[in-house]
Scaffold this active site. Structure first.
Site, PDB file in Angstrom:
ATOM      1  N   LYS A 136     -34.319  37.883  13.185  1.00 41.73           N
ATOM      2  CA  LYS A 136     -35.141  39.421  14.427  1.00 41.73           C
ATOM      3  C   LYS A 136     -36.682  38.999  14.672  1.00 41.73           C
ATOM      4  O   LYS A 136     -37.572  39.399  13.701  1.00 41.73           O
ATOM      5  CB  LYS A 136     -35.459  40.264  13.260  1.00 41.73           C
ATOM      6  CG  LYS A 136     -35.278  42.275  13.978  1.00 41.73           C
ATOM      7  CD  LYS A 136     -36.143  42.984  13.576  1.00 41.73           C
ATOM      8  CE  LYS A 136     -37.315  42.814  12.973  1.00 41.73           C
ATOM      9  NZ  LYS A 136     -38.797  42.834  14.588  1.00 41.73           N
TER      10      LYS A 136
ATOM     11  N   CYS B  80     -53.144  34.500  10.233  1.00 36.06           N
ATOM     12  CA  CYS B  80     -52.974  34.919   9.098  1.00 36.06           C
ATOM     13  C   CYS B  80     -53.756  33.706   8.430  1.00 36.06           C
ATOM     14  O   CYS B  80     -55.031  34.770   7.075  1.00 36.06           O
ATOM     15  CB  CYS B  80     -52.155  34.570   9.065  1.00 36.06           C
ATOM     16  SG  CYS B  80     -50.719  33.186   8.753  1.00 36.06           S
TER      17      CYS B  80
ATOM     18  N   GLU C  72     -45.003  34.438   3.500  1.00 36.81           N
ATOM     19  CA  GLU C  72     -45.978  33.644   4.356  1.00 36.81           C
ATOM     20  C   GLU C  72     -47.131  35.067   4.405  1.00 36.81           C
ATOM     21  O   GLU C  72     -46.484  35.515   6.077  1.00 36.81           O
ATOM     22  CB  GLU C  72     -45.797  32.862   5.405  1.00 36.81           C
ATOM     23  CG  GLU C  72     -47.229  31.569   5.755  1.00 36.81           C
ATOM     24  CD  GLU C  72     -47.523  32.228   6.751  1.00 36.81           C
ATOM     25  OE1 GLU C  72     -48.727  33.007   6.498  1.00 36.81           O
ATOM     26  OE2 GLU C  72     -47.464  31.491   7.983  1.00 36.81           O
TER      27      GLU C  72
ATOM     28  N   GLU D 103     -58.489  42.415   6.017  1.00 36.81           N
ATOM     29  CA  GLU D 103     -57.859  41.465   6.919  1.00 36.81           C
ATOM     30  C   GLU D 103     -57.926  42.409   7.535  1.00 36.81           C
ATOM     31  O   GLU D 103     -57.552  43.330   8.012  1.00 36.81           O
ATOM     32  CB  GLU D 103     -56.504  41.480   6.155  1.00 36.81           C
ATOM     33  CG  GLU D 103     -55.861  40.620   8.118  1.00 36.81           C
ATOM     34  CD  GLU D 103     -55.182  39.889   7.219  1.00 36.81           C
ATOM     35  OE1 GLU D 103     -53.618  40.393   7.284  1.00 36.81           O
ATOM     36  OE2 GLU D 103     -54.125  38.145   7.725  1.00 36.81           O
TER      37      GLU D 103
END
Ligand code: ADP
Length: 490
Positions: A187, A296, A262, A393
């Site tokens: 997906k 990331c 991850e 973040e």
């Protein structure tokens, strides 16, 4: 590839349907969703919106392909040959794919064509080489037995990826899964479905048997959640936010799926006074601003030793001045838009918080232009550890520069985060470099470089940044089960 200077023609969009069992089909519900060009905010096209019904078909197709089709019986080396064919097809369509990535995601063609796409090709070739090198052991045990292990595919791999590197994340997921002999239900992210679908088409052309690779575009809570819950899916490989991974971890418990994640980061990038300043500035600039800060592993806590702080900031501001923002399909563009309105709003909120909480906005801080999700490259100085721009973040072009005094202090501060994806250190002193490399709790530590990736080198997170590793031999293990065979010899 020769350097391209002319504007790139907007690529044609060909694949917009679900790819299930080797067939291109509308979603069962007939619903579609729009994928948006982030540099114009206009709809590129409608894409089939898969949900649980489509995932069910895809999981059944993947299961059948593994246990009834040619894939499960194929010689391992032939799997590798197919993977190499896919890599070759991607390479020969590199410009078109890079343009499609830039159209859907907003990343500059200059980056998608020289970074994303070559890494995609390299990753598939690396794992193609592994396909016939996965084998078990013979084990000396007590008694008159012959014991060996087989390394078998874990089964149907459910793969859920984000929008920041759509093709590269596809390659990172398909590579080890296909080498291991798994079949796939993927997906892609709802913001960027187009290149993953195009890759599926190329995989079909390469000759992968029907059902080995299935791609169902759609949204997380519907299509994504259905992959996680489906009883025929054996394993989930997910890249995205840790809060989503926590939902997946809970949902996956019922069917005992193998999980690898991850996730996000707030990576410390540490510049000592003895570093090569030019290299540290250039590397830290790219380490944060590459891909509009949507990485990331972005070096989003930039710690600079006190004695060089002011000189470093001056050079950093010079480095980002004059950066060309604009149409991602213009090959001279250096920075494109953020991926969507939600990301744009989130980043602007953090820029506001930085100002409110007392940081100094030394550059940028505003929207760029009046169309598209563009944000000026932004640098905050005078940032302290407790400010939200230093803890959260942001996933945008917002650099936070913090000062530090010495080694003891910086190790504690670098580790004072729930994340542990990456870190970097800039120094000419080998002792300092290794001290940091050993002490920082992160899955990757770069010394005098940033974002230096290789398909052979494992990547992943400590703490809340992940579970397991992507890339390298490590990622293969995510897709394999050990089977022990014990043969009585008397
Ligand atoms: P991002 O902020 O990068 O979009 P997300 O974690 O929200 O990160 O999304 C990453 C991927 O996970 C996307 O493909 C998204 O559709 C999918 N996703 C989101 N929510 C869920 C969920 N509840 N279950 C499974 N997949 C999900």
């Amino acid at each position: 590839m020769a350097t391209i200077t002319e504007p790139i023609t907007t690529p044609a969009v060909r694949e917009t349907e679900c790819f299930i069992g080797g067939k291109w089909t509308p979603s069962v519900s007939g619903q579609t969703f729009s994928t948006i060009n982030p540099s114009t905010e206009e709809v590129i096209c409608e894409v089939a919106e898969g949900d649980a019904a489509d995932i069910d078909l895809a999981a059944k197709a993947a299961h059948a392909a593994l246990y009834d089709g040619p894939w499960g019986k194929m010689d391992a080396r032939d799997r590798g040959i197919l993977m190499n064919k896919l890599a070759d097809l991607i390479e020969s369509n590199l410009e078109e794919l890079a343009a499609l990535e830039s159209l859907d995601n907003g990343k500059p063609f200059a980056d998608s064509s020289t970074a994303d796409l070559p890494l995609v090709v390299d990753c598939l070739r690396y794992y193609a080489g592994w396909a016939d090198k996965i084998h078990g052991k013979t084990i000396p045990v007590r008694g008159d037995f012959f014991v060996y292990t087989r390394r078998e595919p874990v089964g149907v791999a459910g793969q859920i990826i984000p929008w920041n590197f759509p093709m590269l994340m596809t390659a990172w997921k398909w590579g080890p899964a296909l080498a291991a002999g798994c079949t796939i239900v993927m997906k892609p992210a709802e913001q960027t479905p187009l290149t993953c679908l195009r890759m599926a088409k190329l995989a079909q052309e390469a000759g992968f048997p029907d059902g080995v690779i299935n791609v169902v575009p759609g949204f997380g809570p519907t299509a994504g959640a259905a992959v996680v819950k489906h009883p025929l899916v054996d394993k989930i490989a997910f890249t995205g936010e840790h809060t989503t991974a926590q939902i997946i971890q809970r949902e996956a418990a019922d069917t005992m799926k193998r999980l690898t994640f991850e996730l996000g980061g707030k990576s410390p990038n540490i510049v000592f006074a003895d570093a090569d300043l030019d290299e540290a500035v250039a590397g830290s600039d790219a380490g944060l601003f590459f891909n509009m800060g949507q990485c990331c592993c972005a070096g989003s806590r930039l710690y600079v030793e006190e004695s060089i702080h002011d000189a470093f900031v001056e050079r950093m501001l010079e480095s980002i001045a004059g950066r060309k923002l604009g149409d991602p399909l213009d090959p001279s563009t250096q920075q494109g838009p953020q991926v969507d309105q939600a990301q744009f709003d989130k980043i602007m909120k953090y820029i506001g918080l930085g100002q409110e909480q007392g940081a100094n906005c030394a550059a940028g801080g505003n929207r760029f232009g009046d169309r598209g999700y563009f944000i000026e490259p932004t640098v905050f100085t005078g940032v302290t550890d407790e400010m939200q721009i230093a803890t959260d973040e942001i996933f945008g072009p917002v650099m936070s520069i913090l000062k530090f005094r010495d080694m003891d202090e910086i190790i504690d501060r670098a580790n004072n985060t729930m994340y542990g994806l990456a870190a970097a250190v800039w120094t000419r002193d080998v002792q300092k470099a290794h001290k940091i490399a050993n002490s920082v709790r992160a899955g990757t530590v770069w010394v005098n470089c940033y974002d230096a990736f290789d398909a052979a080198a494992p990547f992943g997170g400590f703490k809340m940044s992940g579970l397991g590793r992507e890339l390298g031999e490590a990622a293969l293990n995510n897709y394999l089960e050990d089977k022990t065979v014990t043969v009585a010899l008397s």
